[in-house]
Design an enzyme around this catalytic site. Structure first.
Site, mmCIF file in Angstrom:
data_model
loop_
_atom_site.group_PDB
_atom_site.id
_atom_site.type_symbol
_atom_site.label_atom_id
_atom_site.label_comp_id
_atom_site.label_asym_id
_atom_site.label_seq_id
_atom_site.Cartn_x
_atom_site.Cartn_y
_atom_site.Cartn_z
ATOM 1 N N ALA A 102 6.893 -35.249 46.825
ATOM 2 C CA ALA A 102 7.845 -35.664 45.785
ATOM 3 C C ALA A 102 9.126 -34.835 45.841
ATOM 4 C CB ALA A 102 7.187 -35.515 44.414
ATOM 5 N N ARG B 175 18.470 -44.001 46.276
ATOM 6 C CA ARG B 175 18.644 -45.379 45.811
ATOM 7 C C ARG B 175 18.378 -45.567 44.315
ATOM 8 N NH1 ARG B 175 14.874 -47.730 50.444
ATOM 9 N NH2 ARG B 175 14.328 -45.531 50.576
ATOM 10 N N LYS C 105 4.885 -37.217 7.271
ATOM 11 C CA LYS C 105 4.848 -36.262 8.384
ATOM 12 C C LYS C 105 3.802 -35.210 8.086
ATOM 13 C CE LYS C 105 6.584 -32.148 9.438
ATOM 14 N NZ LYS C 105 7.232 -31.007 8.825
ATOM 15 N N TYR D 167 9.169 -40.226 0.912
ATOM 16 C CA TYR D 167 8.933 -39.267 1.982
ATOM 17 C C TYR D 167 7.825 -38.296 1.575
ATOM 18 C CZ TYR D 167 9.346 -35.319 5.115
ATOM 19 O OH TYR D 167 9.050 -34.327 6.010
#
Ligand code: UD1
Ligand code: MG
Length: 450
Positions: A8, A14, A345, A360
């Site tokens: 790699a 390209r 969250k 929230y």
């Protein structure tokens, strides 16, 4: 022992990209991660990534999961193999893999490995519709004589349709013994690993070729067009699998499901849904348009509409969305409702709790059977640090309540609408924290008619 060298280091001109070529994603994972995951499934003992262009990016992503060999400058695929010299004294077989060839299945690799019990060198070949610029397989009867790169082909060789995929399995000891014999006397003045075929034959070592019919699986990725072709191929393969295993995918073309996702029967997936990373999705779920799921564990019989859920878990019989956002380790219980424009969250939300609109909830633990009104905010951040909110069972939070963390709200409590809660609330109490209303008699009429 099984070793692998993944090449790699090339620039991937390209692709026209600042990023390392093999870090471009096919579906939800970089090309080279597809290869890594396959090698792990094959129980590969030692994996070496040969890196050069964009090496920092690859190293950051894989950290210490693999061994790295730096190749600067890049003098061809045989040169790439030669820098993986940590493998020099290892026993067993070594897979040599083009880093831009990510879609080869475990089964195909297993076939190659099986053949390698008999042949010290095995290569993978296929016959695509268009042999394009691939290396051509030159045979004498059944036997493979050599591989000729397209640029080095004479007219007759250019007509050959069987091509080299760029995957090889070789006896490790023999690899390192004969690698130095490879020269760069070709059109590109590069050291080609493909020359190993002729060299092995010169030393009377048998070369085997595993010809795979499924050429689309074998495609090398050298441009963005080829990247998207590969993505579409993998998308179809995965979606067809699920369609054959009890999942309704209404519009397969617009639905992207990663390889590391499992889905239970009778789940229905509507158009424009993307499911990525490691996900476990149970039975009988309905996942509607515009939903994005990544690294989630979702139970059974949930209904998710146009929502984003990442790194979180959801129980059973939960309604989510439209436009809800759950992230960073949320744990939603059973029979919950997370409604429109609700963000959560790092929050635990207990069984039967509801939070239906414009809210929230961050860094909070919420018990069972709570109800949040519209526009509730857990105020978890003071600009420097994050704080935790603890809410017990059966708590009613009125609309437009700000809960300033850290704070504890005990069981069976009520927070009156419009309150800004700064202090703990004991079990069974009601908290009201807002200024009292004054009504000025006749002022409304006067104001409006001024
Ligand atoms: C190579 C094969 C060709 C085969 C094709 C299949 C050779 C000489 N040719 O050609 O027969 O049909 O793959 O896709 O091997 N790389 C390095 N260091 C280097 C050169 C290449 O790490 O010095 C890496 C590249 O990053 C890439 C892989 O090796 O991942 C293959 O190189 P690439 O230049 O794409 O070879 P092809 O021309 O495609
Ligand atoms: Mg290539």
């Amino acid at each position: 022992m099984l070793n692998a060298i993944v090449m790699a280091a090339g620039k991937g001109t390209r692709m026209h990209s600042q990023s390392a070529k093999t870090m471009h994603k096919v579906l939800d994972k970089p090309m080279i991660e597809h290869i890594y995951d396959t090698l792990k499934k094959l129980d590969t003992d030692n994996i070496v990534f040969v890196v050069g262009h964009g090496s920092e990016q690859i190293k950051k992503y894989f950290a210490d999961k693999v061994i790295y060999a730096q190749q600067v400058p890049q003098l061809g695929t045989a040169h790439a193999v030669s820098v993986a010299d940590e493998l020099k004294n290892k026993e067993g077989k070594t897979l040599i893999i083009n880093g831009d060839c990510p879609l080869i299945s475990c089964d195909t690799y297993r076939q190659i490995l099986k053949m390698a019990d008999e042949y010290p060198l095995v290569l993978l070949t296929t016959t695509p519709d268009d042999p394009a610029s691939y290396g051509r397989i030159v045979r004498d009867g059944q036997e493979v004589i050599k591989i000729v790169e397209r640029k080095d082909c004479d007219e007759q060789q250019a007509q050959i349709r069987e091509i080299n995929v760029g995957i090889y399995c070789v006896d490790n000891k023999l690899l390192w013994q004969y690698l130095p014999e490879i020269k760069n006397d070709n059109q590109q003045k590069e050291y080609y690993i493909t020359d190993l075929v002729e060299i092995f034959r010169q030393h009377n070592l048998k070369v085997g070729a595993y010809h795979c019919l499924d050429w689309q699986q074998m495609q090398g990725i050298n441009s963005r067009l080829e990247l998207i072709k590969a993505t579409k191929w993998l998308q179809k393969k995965i979606n067809d699998y699920w369609l054959n295993n009890g999942i309704t995918i209404v519009d397969s073309q617009s639905t992207y499901i990663g390889e590391d996702v499992s889905i239970g029967e009778d789940t229905i997936i509507y158009p424009n849904v993307r499911i990525e990373g490691k996900c476990i999705i149970g039975q009988g779920n309905v996942i509607e348009e515009g939903t994005y799921l990544s690294n989630v564990n979702i139970g059974n019989n949930n209904h998710i509409i146009a929502s984003r859920i990442t790194d979180s878990a959801v129980g059973n019989n939960v309604n989510i969305g439209p436009n809800a956002h759950l992230r960073n380790g949320c744990k939603i219980g059973d029979n919950c409702r997370i409604g429109n424009y609700v963000e959560m969250k790092n929050t635990v939300f207990g069984n039967g709790s509801k939070c239906a609109h414009l809210t929230y909830v961050g860094d909070a633990t919420v018990g069972e059977k709570c109800n949040f009104g519209c526009g509730v905010v857990t105020v978890n951040y003071d600009g420097k640090n994050k704080f935790h909110t603890e809410i017990g069972n059966h708590v009613f939070v009125g609309s437009n309540v700000n809960i300033i963390a850290p704070v504890k709200i005990a069981d069976n409590t009520v927070l009156a609408a419009g309150s800004t809660i700064t202090d703990d609330v004991a079990a069974g109490d009601m908290a009201i924290a807002r200024s009292r209303q004054q009504n000025k008699v006749g002022y409304g009429f006067k104001y409006l008619n001024k």
